[in-house]
Design an enzyme around this catalytic site. Structure first.
Site, PDB file in Angstrom:
ATOM      1  CE  LYS A   1     -13.882  13.082 -38.835  1.00  0.00           C
ATOM      2  NZ  LYS A   1     -15.270  13.504 -38.601  1.00  0.00           N
TER       3      LYS A   1
ATOM      4  CG  ASP B   1     -15.033  11.689 -35.360  1.00  0.00           C
ATOM      5  OD1 ASP B   1     -15.989  12.109 -36.026  1.00  0.00           O
ATOM      6  OD2 ASP B   1     -14.770  10.470 -35.296  1.00  0.00           O
TER       7      ASP B   1
HETATM    8  P1  NDP Z   1     -17.251   9.390 -28.541  1.00  0.00           P
HETATM    9  O1  NDP Z   1     -15.814   9.023 -28.449  1.00  0.00           O
HETATM   10  O2  NDP Z   1     -17.783  10.432 -27.627  1.00  0.00           O
HETATM   11  O3  NDP Z   1     -18.157   8.090 -28.368  1.00  0.00           O
HETATM   12  C1  NDP Z   1     -17.991   6.984 -29.198  1.00  0.00           C
HETATM   13  C2  NDP Z   1     -18.951   5.904 -28.757  1.00  0.00           C
HETATM   14  O4  NDP Z   1     -18.942   4.862 -29.735  1.00  0.00           O
HETATM   15  C3  NDP Z   1     -18.540   5.245 -27.450  1.00  0.00           C
HETATM   16  O5  NDP Z   1     -19.682   4.755 -26.803  1.00  0.00           O
HETATM   17  C4  NDP Z   1     -17.650   4.089 -27.944  1.00  0.00           C
HETATM   18  O6  NDP Z   1     -17.548   3.026 -27.002  1.00  0.00           O
HETATM   19  C5  NDP Z   1     -18.389   3.668 -29.178  1.00  0.00           C
HETATM   20  N1  NDP Z   1     -17.434   3.098 -30.136  1.00  0.00           N
HETATM   21  C6  NDP Z   1     -16.393   3.724 -30.720  1.00  0.00           C
HETATM   22  N2  NDP Z   1     -15.702   2.914 -31.522  1.00  0.00           N
HETATM   23  C7  NDP Z   1     -16.319   1.731 -31.444  1.00  0.00           C
HETATM   24  C8  NDP Z   1     -16.097   0.487 -32.063  1.00  0.00           C
HETATM   25  N3  NDP Z   1     -15.056   0.287 -32.924  1.00  0.00           N
HETATM   26  N4  NDP Z   1     -16.953  -0.524 -31.756  1.00  0.00           N
HETATM   27  C9  NDP Z   1     -17.995  -0.314 -30.897  1.00  0.00           C
HETATM   28  N5  NDP Z   1     -18.258   0.866 -30.294  1.00  0.00           N
HETATM   29  C10 NDP Z   1     -17.440   1.851 -30.562  1.00  0.00           C
HETATM   30  O7  NDP Z   1     -17.474   9.800 -30.072  1.00  0.00           O
HETATM   31  P2  NDP Z   1     -18.667  10.661 -30.709  1.00  0.00           P
HETATM   32  O8  NDP Z   1     -19.914  10.437 -29.962  1.00  0.00           O
HETATM   33  O9  NDP Z   1     -18.160  12.032 -30.919  1.00  0.00           O
HETATM   34  O10 NDP Z   1     -18.778  10.000 -32.167  1.00  0.00           O
HETATM   35  C11 NDP Z   1     -19.655   8.916 -32.449  1.00  0.00           C
HETATM   36  C12 NDP Z   1     -19.916   8.839 -33.946  1.00  0.00           C
HETATM   37  O11 NDP Z   1     -20.512  10.056 -34.394  1.00  0.00           O
HETATM   38  C13 NDP Z   1     -18.686   8.649 -34.829  1.00  0.00           C
HETATM   39  O12 NDP Z   1     -19.047   7.883 -35.961  1.00  0.00           O
HETATM   40  C14 NDP Z   1     -18.365  10.063 -35.275  1.00  0.00           C
HETATM   41  O13 NDP Z   1     -17.635  10.077 -36.489  1.00  0.00           O
HETATM   42  C15 NDP Z   1     -19.765  10.599 -35.474  1.00  0.00           C
HETATM   43  N6  NDP Z   1     -19.923  12.061 -35.461  1.00  0.00           N
HETATM   44  C16 NDP Z   1     -19.471  12.799 -34.416  1.00  0.00           C
HETATM   45  C17 NDP Z   1     -19.669  14.159 -34.405  1.00  0.00           C
HETATM   46  C18 NDP Z   1     -19.284  15.004 -33.248  1.00  0.00           C
HETATM   47  O14 NDP Z   1     -19.585  16.193 -33.271  1.00  0.00           O
HETATM   48  N7  NDP Z   1     -18.672  14.487 -32.207  1.00  0.00           N
HETATM   49  C19 NDP Z   1     -20.308  14.848 -35.542  1.00  0.00           C
HETATM   50  C20 NDP Z   1     -20.821  13.949 -36.558  1.00  0.00           C
HETATM   51  C21 NDP Z   1     -20.609  12.609 -36.505  1.00  0.00           C
HETATM   52  P3  NDP Z   1     -16.154   2.779 -26.226  1.00  0.00           P
HETATM   53  O15 NDP Z   1     -15.979   3.960 -25.334  1.00  0.00           O
HETATM   54  O16 NDP Z   1     -16.337   1.507 -25.513  1.00  0.00           O
HETATM   55  O17 NDP Z   1     -15.117   2.720 -27.319  1.00  0.00           O
HETATM   56  O1  2IT Z   2     -18.103  14.011 -38.422  1.00  0.00           O
HETATM   57  C1  2IT Z   2     -18.285  15.189 -38.103  1.00  0.00           C
HETATM   58  O2  2IT Z   2     -19.049  15.936 -38.735  1.00  0.00           O
HETATM   59  C2  2IT Z   2     -17.576  15.699 -36.921  1.00  0.00           C
HETATM   60  N1  2IT Z   2     -16.881  14.933 -36.260  1.00  0.00           N
HETATM   61  C3  2IT Z   2     -17.689  17.152 -36.540  1.00  0.00           C
HETATM   62  C4  2IT Z   2     -16.777  17.996 -37.371  1.00  0.00           C
HETATM   63  C5  2IT Z   2     -16.669  19.435 -36.959  1.00  0.00           C
HETATM   64  O3  2IT Z   2     -15.815  20.102 -37.555  1.00  0.00           O
HETATM   65  O4  2IT Z   2     -17.392  19.923 -36.093  1.00  0.00           O
END
Ligand code: NDP
Ligand code: 2IT
Length: 444
Positions: A126, A166
């Site tokens: 990561k 992420d």
């Molecule tokens: P994005 O940046 O697309 O979206 C993040 C969302 O979470 C936004 O709505 C943001 O609001 C909110 N957010 C982020 N930080 C905070 C905080 N400290 N407090 C409150 N709200 C917060 O990210 P993703 O959708 O890609 O990721 C979301 C979650 O999913 C994370 O935990 C990530 O690790 C996990 N994840 C992502 C994967 C992926 O493929 N993208 C795979 C597996 C897990 P704002 O814009 O206002 O900050």
């Molecule tokens: O938390 C996660 O699994 C991710 N942000 C996606 C990682 C990836 O390599 O697609």
């Protein structure tokens, strides 16, 4: 064995001071492992736990860049190459002001077990930066990404380390990162990053995969109780990549999604979230959810957590520790049946305990959100064979992977006398897969 776990944990706490999220992630896994170590003393003899808690390599580097006004900024970049027993390091990059080594290590640690659960040949890693993309122009984001990659590129490779997105890193950022990698190395090495655009090596379904996978996992959990998403009241936190596609799949399965959120508050939209409007507002215009509420004529509640609206299915898809004990109690009072984690570690330990004690189906992130990284591995497969698969075929593969993760968690939980406990199932199934590979590879 309990003593052995306590001893290793004590070392982890001592050697990684102040890294609270990392400690939390380690404790969560260790809580499940006592019966495994009792059954498999070879893991203890080979110091598998100690080695698993120490990343193979931790990179911290300076990321200097110049903003539109000519001011120089110095951010910090990270890549924790955590474990490569099963394949090249694989995992996302997070750009958010809260990022520090403890966050990257917790995410890397989780990623090792998650990636093992997918059944794909990928190790765990990561990375990210404390760079805050909010309010930054396109040019500033591009220059930041270029500076970040100018250091990171030397550590990457399709057989070495393969980042993806992420929080704060989506298709736009992956484009700038890939462009700079290609320029520096003079190699069109598609498999070095995943989450790429569809015209330059990306895979269909990767954008949707994490959210879709989380809902497919939740649907499978609901099926064990003879029910489904159909007609259920659903609440999602966040409104980014994972949240958007969790909303879409939940709606496709007949769920009624009434609320989502961002870091400023939540929207309650009893008519059901309008995903096109949400995506236009959040994804295209990069505006907060309050603007969605205004445009839609829905309620915006500033500064509060979305869980208070109550739901039958709750999908935390924003960030770590966003669903605490009070939130869990509110969900239980409202009759919640299932909680599946789209985000990484969004539910606090006491909230998990409360939900499980109340008999709520609980799908931990390392199982429920594994669809994203699994589809990244499918993207790597397509890149390696210079092929691109159809949406239908790729989604079928994703569904198959999510179902098999679900079923393996349940079977493992049964085997270790914790029926229905997906936390125990995911931790043990992920751990044994990595631990066996580490034993086979010797002390390295
Ligand atoms: P994005 O940046 O697309 O979206 C993040 C969302 O979470 C936004 O709505 C943001 O609001 C909110 N957010 C982020 N930080 C905070 C905080 N400290 N407090 C409150 N709200 C917060 O990210 P993703 O959708 O890609 O990721 C979301 C979650 O999913 C994370 O935990 C990530 O690790 C996990 N994840 C992502 C994967 C992926 O493929 N993208 C795979 C597996 C897990 P704002 O814009 O206002 O900050
Ligand atoms: O938390 C996660 O699994 C991710 N942000 C996606 C990682 C990836 O390599 O697609």
């Amino acid at each position: 064995m309990r003593q052995q776990l306590a001893h290793v944990l004590e070392q982890v706490l001592r050697r990684n001071p102040g890294e609270q999220e990392f400690h939390q992630a380690v404790v969560e896994v260790f809580d499940s492992l006592e019966p495994v170590l009792r059954k498999n003393p070879q893991y203890v003899d080979a110091a598998v736990l100690e080695r698993l808690c120490e990343p193979e390599r931790q990179l911290i580097f300076r990321v200097p860049w110049v903003d539109d006004a000519g001011t120089v900024h110095t951010n910090r970049g990270f890549r924790v190459e955590y474990n490569s027993a099963l394949g090249p390091y694989k995992g996302g990059l997070r750009f958010h002001p809260s990022v520090y080594l403890g966050i990257v290590k917790f995410l890397g640690f989780e990623q090792v077990f998650k990636n093992a659960l997918t059944g794909m040949p990928i190790g765990g890693g990561k990375g990210g930066s404390d760079f805050d993309p909010r309010g930054r122009s396109q040019g500033e984001v591009m220059r930041f990404c270029q500076s970040f990659m100018t250091e990171l590129y030397r550590h990457l490779g399709e057989h070495t380390d393969v980042p993806a997105g992420d929080i704060g890193v989506g298709g736009r950022e992956i484009g700038y990162l890939f462009g700079q990698y290609k320029r520096i190395t003079n190699r069109y090495e598609s498999g070095v990053l995943t989450g790429k655009g569809l015209t330059w090596g990306g895979s269909l379904v990767r954008t949707e995969a994490t959210g879709y996978g989380t809902v497919l996992f939740a649907e499978r959990m609901l099926q064990t109780r003879g029910t489904s998403f159909d007609g259920r009241r659903v609440v999602v936190s966040g409104s980014g990549n994972v949240a958007q596609y969790a909303i879409q799949k939940a709606q496709q399965l007949g769920g009624h999604v009434v609320a989502c959120s961002d870091s400023t508050g939540y929207v309650l939209d009893e008519r059901g979230i309008d995903l096109d409007l949400l995506q236009q507002t959040r994804e295209v215009e990069r505006l907060p959810v309050s603007i969605y509420a205004e445009r839609r004529g829905a309620t915006f509640v500033p500064g509060r957590r979305v869980w208070e609206v109550g739901a039958q299915v709750a999908l935390p898809c924003a960030t770590q520790n966003e669903l605490d004990e009070d939130s869990a109690a509110a969900l239980v009072r409202s009759g919640v049946i299932a909680v599946a984690e789209g985000a990484n570690m969004p539910t606090t330990p006491s909230a998990v305990a409360l939900l499980r004690d109340a008999g709520v189906l609980f799908g931990p992130g390392k199982a429920a959100n594994a669809g994203g990284v699994a589809t990244s591995a499918l993207e790597m497969q397509q890149n390696a064979s210079r092929d691109s698969w159809s949406f239908e075929y790729t989604e079928e593969r994703l569904a198959g992977i999510m179902h098999s993760i679900h079923d393996r968690c349940l079977a493992t939980a049964d085997e270790y006398e914790a029926p229905g406990n997906y936390v125990v199932g995911a931790n043990i199934a992920g751990f044994t897969k990595v631990a066996d590979a580490m034993l086979a590879l010797g002390v390295v």
